[in-house]
Write an enzyme that holds these catalytic residues in place. Structure first.
Site, short mmCIF file in Angstrom:
data_model
loop_
_atom_site.label_atom_id
_atom_site.label_comp_id
_atom_site.label_asym_id
_atom_site.label_seq_id
_atom_site.Cartn_x
_atom_site.Cartn_y
_atom_site.Cartn_z
NE ARG A 1 4.29 1.89 -1.26
CZ ARG A 1 5.20 1.78 -0.29
NH1 ARG A 1 6.41 2.26 -0.49
NH2 ARG A 1 4.93 1.20 0.86
CE LYS B 1 6.68 -10.37 -10.71
NZ LYS B 1 7.87 -11.12 -10.23
CD GLU C 1 13.96 -15.19 -14.10
OE1 GLU C 1 12.93 -15.05 -14.76
OE2 GLU C 1 13.95 -15.52 -12.90
CB CYS D 1 -0.89 0.01 1.24
SG CYS D 1 -1.87 -1.46 1.42
CG HIS E 1 23.93 -41.00 -15.55
ND1 HIS E 1 24.23 -42.34 -15.67
CD2 HIS E 1 23.84 -40.75 -14.22
CE1 HIS E 1 24.28 -42.89 -14.46
NE2 HIS E 1 24.04 -41.96 -13.57
CD GLU F 1 13.99 -19.44 -8.46
OE1 GLU F 1 13.41 -20.22 -9.24
OE2 GLU F 1 13.83 -18.20 -8.52
CD1 TRP G 1 -0.29 -6.03 -1.45
CD2 TRP G 1 -0.29 -5.71 -3.65
NE1 TRP G 1 0.12 -7.20 -2.03
CE2 TRP G 1 0.13 -7.04 -3.38
CE3 TRP G 1 -0.37 -5.29 -4.97
CZ2 TRP G 1 0.46 -7.94 -4.39
CZ3 TRP G 1 -0.04 -6.19 -5.97
CH2 TRP G 1 0.38 -7.49 -5.67
CG ASN H 1 2.10 -0.26 3.68
OD1 ASN H 1 1.64 -1.33 3.26
ND2 ASN H 1 3.35 0.08 3.53
N GLY H 2 0.44 -2.32 5.89
CA GLY H 2 0.99 -3.35 6.78
C GLY H 2 -0.05 -4.42 7.04
CE LYS I 1 14.73 -15.14 -9.56
NZ LYS I 1 13.93 -16.10 -10.19
C1 AGP Z 1 10.34 -16.02 -12.02
O1 AGP Z 1 11.60 -15.39 -11.82
C2 AGP Z 1 9.91 -15.99 -13.45
N1 AGP Z 1 9.73 -14.63 -13.83
C3 AGP Z 1 8.78 -16.91 -13.81
O2 AGP Z 1 9.38 -18.17 -13.91
C4 AGP Z 1 7.57 -17.02 -12.85
O3 AGP Z 1 7.96 -17.67 -11.68
C5 AGP Z 1 6.51 -17.89 -13.55
O4 AGP Z 1 6.12 -17.23 -14.73
C6 AGP Z 1 5.28 -18.15 -12.67
O5 AGP Z 1 4.63 -16.93 -12.40
P1 AGP Z 1 3.53 -16.93 -11.23
O6 AGP Z 1 4.23 -17.29 -9.98
O7 AGP Z 1 2.99 -15.52 -11.23
O8 AGP Z 1 2.47 -17.93 -11.59
#
Ligand code: AGP
Length: 608
Positions: free
Chosen positions: A27, A603, A488, A2, A504, A481, A75, A101-102, A485
């Site tokens: 935000r 996103k 991407e 928020c 293998h 993960e 939010w 906010n919180g 990171k």
């Molecule tokens: C995460 O760094 C990526 N941008 C992407 O893999 C993301 O996790 C994936 O698209 C799933 O998104 P969601 O969690 O909003 O469903």
């Protein structure tokens, strides 16, 4: 999260509030509202959606006259986006207005107490409890009422408050949610963050936890939680607006990495009460939990990776069989689902098309579904039978960090609670798990403070062509993960491999100087993974090891070692990910990539 703005001075407040809120739009929010004292009453106007809607409704503030007011972009955390749930919130007589906010963690208990005193609520929010509680304690002295509220509420808050009986004053108070005061030429302001006030002043006070600010047109006073006056030094802000939106961080991703301790706290704390895990919000009976035969975890990307982690934890602690599936696969492979199965969909945005389709597939077959979601009121949150929110706040950077960490701890809580209800672990074991869980935020903070070492190491690899991440068990889950990171945000090819699988085939790719990040946090697998490290270094790989403090033996095998603090073996992913996030971030920055908006990525992938 928020956004809060407040103004009191010689100008019309509403246009200033709307302008300030527009500087906080980054935000993330789903509704907005302003309250202005018009000389007689406190007038409130709220709107769902973008700030533009509120501006249009008020003709850019012209229809709300008055020199003092508070504003808010919401939010949603408690209660879906709606006019009723939008802030500001009133007490019943509309003589007190509040923006917040919180997260008020004990709001349900306080709400019940106030309802018992005859208070009636009009919203689903935790914030409205504050408005009525102020009313309950107000006997003519706002500071006294505020301090009494501070002693009663638990959780995080930044509050902007107006009392009709004290029209020339604005009040602000915070605990664990940021709030600043701006001292302007023709008035004074409060705000969640610096960008909202920069147009009017660069002279700000940063309110510390449990401090109260009292603003009039001319003056600003500060008080402590005991109502005693205190003095504070102001700060001159020399950031430009763009930097200010990121709180002084260079990128949203870095800012959100540093928010991880708070998002882990915000996701854990409301669910740990008197030493017990409280997941009442799910509305799942103990009988239902005991009947679960199998859990299917379905997600995409990083959310999927947390699902792989959760598989190990659910199977290891709760002894429930778990199958983890990519949503894009699950939805088309005609999965075998039984009546007593539980399908858990994990999603930060709650709008990922494949994950939503997977949810609908499970629901069409009559299988119970649970969503672990960050965006309140999102499609997956609304359509899942049950929802458990990760209270990470809005995540702006495309590459997830704080939501990822919040998902992990939400899954740990579920696995431990399920295990306890199904008699797989004792209350003493639950207590031990909770103790380790509640140490994670400060351990994450400690790892984040170690960024220079990782930044220095990362600079050596900005020209790397291939990087491998390897591990066994949970260390394999976190390797996935770590690899994503790096890929991407730095566009460097990377792969995650089960350490035992390298020989293998993939080990043929190892050349002199190839970087391999080996995650080695699982004690029972140390020796196995160390032998894999030796296989790699003997073929020329440069091995960066991420391991538990004290495991210095590994320095004989690996070329470079990053230590993470000791924690319960099931929770190590929450710590091992921090150096891997920092590594990827600094490689990306070193390459001059667009860290927050990497090429080709969105996103939220709301299309197939
Ligand atoms: C995460 O760094 C990526 N941008 C992407 O893999 C993301 O996790 C994936 O698209 C799933 O998104 P969601 O969690 O909003 O469903």
């Amino acid at each position: 999260m928020c956004g809060i703005v407040g103004y009191i001075g010689a100008s019309q407040a509403a246009p200033i509030l709307l302008d300030g809120l527009s500087k906080l739009e980054y935000r993330g929010y789903d509704s907005a509202g302003i309250a202005v004292y018009d000389g007689e009453n406190i007038k409130v106007q709220k709107a769902i959606g973008r700030l533009k809607v509120l501006s249009e409704q008020t003709h850019d503030g012209a229809t709300m006259t008055g020199m003092a007011g508070i504003g808010h972009t919401r939010w949603a955390t408690h209660g879906a986006p709606s006019n009723q749930n939008a802030h500001p919130h009133f007490n019943q007589e509309e003589t007190i207005a509040v923006v917040h906010n919180g997260i008020i963690e004990n709001y349900l208990k306080l709400k019940k107490h106030l309802e018992g005193k005859g208070y009636q609520f009009v919203s689903d929010t935790d914030t409205e409890v504050v408005a009525h509680l102020l009313d309950y304690y107000y006997k003519g002295d706002p500071i006294e009422a505020i301090t009494r509220v501070m002693h009663r509420v638990e959780g995080s808050y930044a509050l902007g408050i107006m009392f009709k009986a004290h029209p020339g004053i604005l009040y602000a108070v915070r605990k664990d949610s940021p709030l600043i005061v701006g001292h302007g030429k023709d008035g004074n302001l409060i705000a969640s963050d610096v960008p909202a006030v920069l147009k009017y002043t660069r002279n700000v006070y940063f309110i510390q936890n449990e401090e109260i600010a009292v603003l009039s047109e001319e003056n600003i006073g500060f008080y402590n939680v005991d109502g005693e006056e205190i003095t504070k030094e102001s700060t001159t802000i020399d950031w430009d607006i763009n930097a200010a939106e990121k709180g002084g961080y260079e990128h949203f991703m870095l800012k959100e990495m540093y928010e991880q301790p708070q998002t882990v706290r915000d996701t854990l704390n409301p669910r740990i009460k008197d030493g017990a895990i409280d997941i009442e919000e799910l509305g799942m009976s103990e009988e239902e939990i005991c009947m679960i035969k199998k859990i299917h975890i379905v997600a995409c990307g990083s959310a999927y990776h947390t699902g792989v982690t959760a598989k190990y934890v659910f199977e290891g602690v709760a002894r429930i069989p778990v199958e983890v599936d990519l949503a894009s696969e699950f939805r088309y492979r005609n999965p075998i689902l039984q009546q007593d199965d539980l399908v858990i969909i994990i999603s930060q945005s709650g709008e990922t098309a494949d994950s939503l389709a997977a949810l609908r597939e499970a629901k069409n077959r009559g299988i119970k579904t649970l969503g672990i979601v960050n965006v309140v009121g999102s499609s997956i949150a609304r359509e899942a039978d049950k929802v458990m929110y990760t209270w990470a706040g809005p995540e702006i950077a495309v590459a997830t960090t704080k939501a990822y960490s919040a998902q992990l701890v939400a899954e740990y809580l579920l696995a431990i609670k399920f295990a306890q209800i199904r008699g797989e672990i004792t209350d003493a074991e639950v207590a031990s798990y909770l103790k380790d869980l509640q140490k994670l935020p400060e351990q994450i903070e400690m790892l984040l403070s170690n960024k220079e070492k990782i930044q220095h190491f990362a600079n050596r690899y900005i020209s790397a062509k291939d990087v491998f991440f390897v591990g066994r068990g949970l260390d394999y889950a976190i390797s996935m993960e770590g690899s994503l990171k790096l890929k991407e945000i730095s566009y460097i090819h990377s792969e995650a491999y089960a350490a035992g699988e390298l020989k293998h085939g993939t080990i043929s790719l190892i050349e002199e100087g190839t970087l391999v990040a080996a995650v080695v946090t699982q004690e029972a697998l140390y020796k196995k993974t160390i032998s894999n490290i030796v296989e790699l270094t003997s073929r020329g790989a440069f091995v960066l090891a991420v391991t538990n403090t004290g495991n210095t033996e590994i320095e004989k095998a690996a070329d470079y070692v990053i230590y993470i603090p000791q924690t319960n073996r099931w929770f190590t992913n929450s710590l091992a990910i921090i150096p891997l996030q920092l590594f990827s971030y600094y490689v990306s920055v070193g390459k001059g990539c667009d860290v927050d908006k990497p090429r080709n990525l969105a996103k939220s992938v709301t299309v197939e």
